[in-house]
Design a protein around this motif. Structure first.
Motif, PDB file in Angstrom:
ATOM      1  N   LYS A  47       0.818  -1.211   0.000  1.00  0.00           N
ATOM      2  CA  LYS A  47       0.000   0.000   0.000  1.00  0.00           C
ATOM      3  C   LYS A  47       0.857   1.268   0.000  1.00  0.00           C
ATOM      4  CE  LYS A  47      -0.691   0.161   5.021  1.00  0.00           C
ATOM      5  NZ  LYS A  47      -1.722   0.200   6.091  1.00  0.00           N
ATOM      6  N   GLU A  48       2.122   1.146   0.423  1.00  0.00           N
ATOM      7  CA  GLU A  48       3.102   2.229   0.310  1.00  0.00           C
ATOM      8  C   GLU A  48       4.191   1.779  -0.656  1.00  0.00           C
ATOM      9  OE1 GLU A  48       2.597   5.050   1.722  1.00  0.00           O
ATOM     10  OE2 GLU A  48       0.968   4.498   3.102  1.00  0.00           O
ATOM     11  N   TRP A  49       4.904   2.757  -1.204  1.00  0.00           N
ATOM     12  CA  TRP A  49       6.008   2.405  -2.107  1.00  0.00           C
ATOM     13  C   TRP A  49       6.994   1.484  -1.386  1.00  0.00           C
ATOM     14  CZ3 TRP A  49       6.234   2.807  -7.143  1.00  0.00           C
ATOM     15  CH2 TRP A  49       5.514   3.797  -7.805  1.00  0.00           C
ATOM     16  N   THR A  50       7.312   0.368  -2.026  1.00  0.00           N
ATOM     17  CA  THR A  50       8.185  -0.640  -1.428  1.00  0.00           C
ATOM     18  C   THR A  50       9.238  -1.071  -2.437  1.00  0.00           C
ATOM     19  OG1 THR A  50       6.325  -1.465  -0.107  1.00  0.00           O
ATOM     20  CG2 THR A  50       8.262  -2.899  -0.305  1.00  0.00           C
ATOM     21  N   LYS A  51      10.478  -1.142  -1.985  1.00  0.00           N
ATOM     22  CA  LYS A  51      11.555  -1.608  -2.857  1.00  0.00           C
ATOM     23  C   LYS A  51      11.600  -3.128  -2.837  1.00  0.00           C
ATOM     24  CE  LYS A  51      16.457  -0.903  -3.935  1.00  0.00           C
ATOM     25  NZ  LYS A  51      17.715  -0.218  -3.526  1.00  0.00           N
ATOM     26  N   VAL A  52      11.655  -3.718  -4.022  1.00  0.00           N
ATOM     27  CA  VAL A  52      11.712  -5.173  -4.169  1.00  0.00           C
ATOM     28  C   VAL A  52      12.992  -5.524  -4.915  1.00  0.00           C
ATOM     29  CG1 VAL A  52      10.570  -7.211  -5.113  1.00  0.00           C
ATOM     30  CG2 VAL A  52       9.197  -5.306  -4.243  1.00  0.00           C
ATOM     31  N   GLU A  53      13.741  -6.490  -4.391  1.00  0.00           N
ATOM     32  CA  GLU A  53      14.990  -6.913  -5.021  1.00  0.00           C
ATOM     33  C   GLU A  53      15.055  -8.435  -5.056  1.00  0.00           C
ATOM     34  OE1 GLU A  53      18.500  -3.943  -4.026  1.00  0.00           O
ATOM     35  OE2 GLU A  53      17.424  -4.465  -2.178  1.00  0.00           O
ATOM     36  N   PHE A  54      15.536  -8.971  -6.159  1.00  0.00           N
ATOM     37  CA  PHE A  54      15.712 -10.418  -6.285  1.00  0.00           C
ATOM     38  C   PHE A  54      16.622 -10.699  -7.479  1.00  0.00           C
ATOM     39  CE2 PHE A  54      11.810  -9.039  -8.351  1.00  0.00           C
ATOM     40  CZ  PHE A  54      11.956  -9.533  -9.637  1.00  0.00           C
ATOM     41  N   ASP A  55      17.029 -11.959  -7.613  1.00  0.00           N
ATOM     42  CA  ASP A  55      17.909 -12.374  -8.705  1.00  0.00           C
ATOM     43  C   ASP A  55      17.151 -13.210  -9.723  1.00  0.00           C
ATOM     44  OD1 ASP A  55      20.014 -11.151  -7.434  1.00  0.00           O
ATOM     45  OD2 ASP A  55      20.830 -13.003  -6.581  1.00  0.00           O
ATOM     46  N   LEU A  56      17.571 -13.087 -10.972  1.00  0.00           N
ATOM     47  CA  LEU A  56      17.091 -13.951 -12.045  1.00  0.00           C
ATOM     48  C   LEU A  56      18.295 -14.642 -12.666  1.00  0.00           C
ATOM     49  CD1 LEU A  56      14.520 -11.657 -13.931  1.00  0.00           C
ATOM     50  CD2 LEU A  56      13.986 -13.623 -12.478  1.00  0.00           C
ATOM     51  N   GLN A  57      18.235 -15.963 -12.781  1.00  0.00           N
ATOM     52  CA  GLN A  57      19.314 -16.708 -13.431  1.00  0.00           C
ATOM     53  C   GLN A  57      18.797 -17.275 -14.746  1.00  0.00           C
ATOM     54  OE1 GLN A  57      21.090 -19.919 -11.183  1.00  0.00           O
ATOM     55  NE2 GLN A  57      22.928 -19.906 -12.461  1.00  0.00           N
ATOM     56  N   SER A  58      19.469 -16.911 -15.812  1.00  0.00           N
ATOM     57  CA  SER A  58      19.000 -17.300 -17.137  1.00  0.00           C
ATOM     58  C   SER A  58      19.332 -18.758 -17.443  1.00  0.00           C
ATOM     59  CB  SER A  58      19.626 -16.396 -18.198  1.00  0.00           C
ATOM     60  OG  SER A  58      19.233 -16.796 -19.488  1.00  0.00           O
ATOM     61  N   SER A  59      18.370 -19.453 -18.017  1.00  0.00           N
ATOM     62  CA  SER A  59      18.572 -20.856 -18.394  1.00  0.00           C
ATOM     63  C   SER A  59      19.183 -20.992 -19.782  1.00  0.00           C
ATOM     64  CB  SER A  59      17.234 -21.603 -18.362  1.00  0.00           C
ATOM     65  OG  SER A  59      16.310 -21.001 -19.270  1.00  0.00           O
ATOM     66  N   GLU A  60      19.098 -19.925 -20.578  1.00  0.00           N
ATOM     67  CA  GLU A  60      19.615 -19.965 -21.944  1.00  0.00           C
ATOM     68  C   GLU A  60      20.225 -18.616 -22.301  1.00  0.00           C
ATOM     69  OE1 GLU A  60      17.016 -21.948 -24.936  1.00  0.00           O
ATOM     70  OE2 GLU A  60      15.528 -21.937 -23.313  1.00  0.00           O
ATOM     71  N   ARG A  61      20.875 -18.591 -23.461  1.00  0.00           N
ATOM     72  CA  ARG A  61      21.442 -17.346 -23.969  1.00  0.00           C
ATOM     73  C   ARG A  61      20.530 -16.772 -25.049  1.00  0.00           C
ATOM     74  NH1 ARG A  61      24.351 -15.505 -28.337  1.00  0.00           N
ATOM     75  NH2 ARG A  61      25.753 -13.752 -27.899  1.00  0.00           N
ATOM     76  N   ASN A  62      20.360 -15.462 -24.998  1.00  0.00           N
ATOM     77  CA  ASN A  62      19.632 -14.776 -26.061  1.00  0.00           C
ATOM     78  C   ASN A  62      20.144 -13.336 -26.121  1.00  0.00           C
ATOM     79  OD1 ASN A  62      17.656 -13.313 -27.632  1.00  0.00           O
ATOM     80  ND2 ASN A  62      16.298 -15.079 -27.377  1.00  0.00           N
ATOM     81  N   PRO A  63      20.779 -12.948 -27.229  1.00  0.00           N
ATOM     82  CA  PRO A  63      21.351 -11.598 -27.322  1.00  0.00           C
ATOM     83  C   PRO A  63      20.329 -10.512 -27.620  1.00  0.00           C
ATOM     84  CG  PRO A  63      21.752 -12.789 -29.352  1.00  0.00           C
ATOM     85  CD  PRO A  63      21.081 -13.764 -28.420  1.00  0.00           C
ATOM     86  N   ASN A  64      19.064 -10.909 -27.813  1.00  0.00           N
ATOM     87  CA  ASN A  64      18.021  -9.932 -28.129  1.00  0.00           C
ATOM     88  C   ASN A  64      16.814 -10.181 -27.223  1.00  0.00           C
ATOM     89  OD1 ASN A  64      16.663  -7.853 -29.407  1.00  0.00           O
ATOM     90  ND2 ASN A  64      15.993  -9.118 -31.125  1.00  0.00           N
ATOM     91  N   SER A  65      17.024  -9.967 -25.938  1.00  0.00           N
ATOM     92  CA  SER A  65      16.005 -10.291 -24.938  1.00  0.00           C
ATOM     93  C   SER A  65      15.312  -9.041 -24.423  1.00  0.00           C
ATOM     94  CB  SER A  65      16.649 -11.041 -23.762  1.00  0.00           C
ATOM     95  OG  SER A  65      17.322 -12.195 -24.206  1.00  0.00           O
ATOM     96  N   ARG A  66      14.356  -9.260 -23.527  1.00  0.00           N
ATOM     97  CA  ARG A  66      13.636  -8.147 -22.912  1.00  0.00           C
ATOM     98  C   ARG A  66      13.246  -8.517 -21.481  1.00  0.00           C
ATOM     99  NH1 ARG A  66       7.942  -8.605 -26.369  1.00  0.00           N
ATOM    100  NH2 ARG A  66       6.775  -9.888 -24.875  1.00  0.00           N
ATOM    101  N   LEU A  67      12.972  -7.502 -20.680  1.00  0.00           N
ATOM    102  CA  LEU A  67      12.457  -7.686 -19.328  1.00  0.00           C
ATOM    103  C   LEU A  67      10.972  -7.370 -19.353  1.00  0.00           C
ATOM    104  CD1 LEU A  67      13.008  -8.042 -16.204  1.00  0.00           C
ATOM    105  CD2 LEU A  67      13.168  -5.539 -16.141  1.00  0.00           C
ATOM    106  N   GLN A  68      10.142  -8.283 -18.845  1.00  0.00           N
ATOM    107  CA  GLN A  68       8.709  -8.013 -18.871  1.00  0.00           C
ATOM    108  C   GLN A  68       8.068  -8.248 -17.505  1.00  0.00           C
ATOM    109  OE1 GLN A  68       7.344 -10.608 -22.101  1.00  0.00           O
ATOM    110  NE2 GLN A  68       6.574 -12.100 -20.621  1.00  0.00           N
ATOM    111  N   LEU A  69       7.030  -7.446 -17.237  1.00  0.00           N
ATOM    112  CA  LEU A  69       6.253  -7.515 -16.000  1.00  0.00           C
ATOM    113  C   LEU A  69       4.817  -7.822 -16.402  1.00  0.00           C
ATOM    114  CD1 LEU A  69       7.558  -4.145 -14.452  1.00  0.00           C
ATOM    115  CD2 LEU A  69       8.673  -6.377 -14.384  1.00  0.00           C
ATOM    116  N   THR A  70       4.314  -8.998 -16.027  1.00  0.00           N
ATOM    117  CA  THR A  70       2.988  -9.417 -16.474  1.00  0.00           C
ATOM    118  C   THR A  70       2.161  -9.964 -15.313  1.00  0.00           C
ATOM    119  OG1 THR A  70       3.887 -11.593 -17.072  1.00  0.00           O
ATOM    120  CG2 THR A  70       3.729  -9.943 -18.828  1.00  0.00           C
ATOM    121  N   THR A  71       0.851  -9.936 -15.505  1.00  0.00           N
ATOM    122  CA  THR A  71      -0.065 -10.451 -14.485  1.00  0.00           C
ATOM    123  C   THR A  71      -1.384 -10.861 -15.133  1.00  0.00           C
ATOM    124  OG1 THR A  71      -1.150  -9.959 -12.377  1.00  0.00           O
ATOM    125  CG2 THR A  71      -1.029  -8.172 -13.984  1.00  0.00           C
TER     126      THR A  71
END
Length: 400
Positions: free
Chosen positions: A197-221
């Motif tokens: 309900k208030e602004w909150t900082k969220v931090e975490f790691d993502l480990q890639s399973s494959e290589r892709n030189p033309n990728s993107r970051l997406q936020l979906t729900t």
């Protein structure tokens, strides 16, 4: 006996000087019909060593050399500020996943950062079930970075973002191919109504399973409700000296063995207009609180993650002497009269205090809070850039 390299360099310097002199003699003789004689003594005892600190790197934020280049941040326009202060604004290069029937996206001025007031509001109109069902992959937004994100197999990437919502949340943060069909890594944020309900900082790691030189970051729900985002960052966990520079590019710079690092540029320091000039004091402190600015000379937004502190740190990491190019009261289209230059002089003095001041000083304490209590070895500054023809140049030069 082998001749020392530096002696050879000295001789080469004199030989080049001799060639230039002979050319000038020939030109004068042919032009004026005169005869001249030149005697050159190039014996080793008369050579002079070229100072080592004359060789190095001149860095300028041009063609995304920093933002999208040397600086390892993968998200382009991470704070949604690039579209300007008036909302709703352009969120380029962010793009929407979904259409107007299931998602509404717009910027507003609800950020928790006074220096970065713009945030992104995402209203989801569909659900995972019922009458208004979301598409199978959900709806949301994505960022392609700077011409696609180069995601490497098995590498770890650090995600940081600020979120606010009064609704329950089931948000997936993922790295995908440019078309969204190949999933490289994903993390799900699940929350109840009161959690964000208030602004909150969220931090975490993502480990890639494959290589892709033309990728993107997406936020979906696939959960209806309203979510605000701000300062969305994606950085590789491995950077040069763990200081945020791309490891491959910074290593190439290190291999040059530079003795100086001159920064942050020439025209970039001036700006087409002073309102868009590089202001060192706005590029220090926490990244999220830096306002960023429009690089109007080279035509793109910079969030100033690569700021004054980072340039000084890079020089130290490279074993190079930092040379700071300061704005002396001129842009490419404007110039401050000599009588009103005091504010620019003070700005430079403050910058020197930031770099060299004791942690007990005003600006030295800011540097110390950023993790560098010891002073940087800033011994040189460079005044202005290519402004000899400007009206107030002589007066400003005498003042400085």
């Amino acid at each position: 006996m082998a001749v020392p390299r530096r002696s050879l360099d000295g001789r080469l310097f004199w030989v080049l000087g001799l060639v230039c002199a002979m050319y000038q003699i020939f030109f004068v003789r042919s032009a004026a019909g005169q005869t001249a004689q030149l005697s050159v003594n190039a014996s080793p005892q008369n050579t002079q060593m070229i100072p080592e600190n004359m060789f190095g790197i001149f860095f300028e934020e041009i063609n995304h050399a920093g933002a999208g280049g040397l600086w390892a941040e993968l998200v382009n326009n991470r704070g949604f500020e690039a579209g300007g202060p008036n909302t709703p604004s352009n969120i380029d290069p962010w793009l929407i996943i979904g259409d107007e029937s299931n998602i509404i996206v717009a910027t507003d001025r609800s950020s928790c950062f006074a220096t970065n007031p713009i945030a992104l509001r995402m209203e989801v109109l569909c659900e995972s079930s019922g009458n208004d069902v979301c598409p199978p992959g959900g709806v949301g937004i994505y960022n392609p970075g700077f011409w696609g994100m180069n995601i490497e197999e098995a590498k770890v990437y650090k995600v940081s973002m600020y979120i606010m919502s009064s609704d329950s949340m089931d948000l997936t943060v993922s790295l995908t191919s440019s078309d969204g069909l190949q999933n490289l890594a994903a993390y799900t944020i699940t929350a109840d109504k009161e959690d964000f309900k208030e602004w909150t900082k969220v931090e975490f790691d993502l480990q890639s399973s494959e290589r892709n030189p033309n990728s993107r970051l997406q936020l979906t729900t696939r959960t209806s409700g309203i979510v605000w985002f701000d300062q969305v960052s994606l950085m590789p966990s491995e950077t040069y000296m763990r200081h945020g520079y791309r490891k491959d590019l910074a290593s190439m710079l290190a291999n040059l063995k530079p003795k100086i690092l001159k920064f942050p540029g020439g025209n970039y320091v001036m700006g087409n207009y002073l309102s868009n000039a590089f202001r060192w004091s706005e590029t220090v402190g926490p990244w999220e609180e830096r306002p960023g600015h429009f690089n109007d000379v080279w035509g793109y937004w910079t969030d100033d993650g690569l700021g004054f502190f980072e340039f000084l740190q890079l020089a130290e990491d490279l074993g190079a002497c930092p040379v700071w190019v300061v704005n002396d009261g001129a842009s490419r289209n404007e110039q401050v009269p000599s009588a009103t230059i005091a504010a620019f002089v003070k700005d430079v003095v403050d910058g020197i205090e930031f770099a060299r001041g004791d942690p007990g000083t005003s600006w030295g304490s800011v540097r110390a809070a950023m993790g560098h209590p010891e002073p940087f070895q800033l011994n040189y500054i460079s005044m202005g850039n290519q402004e000899c023809s400007m009206h107030y140049y002589k007066g400003l030069y005498l003042i400085w």
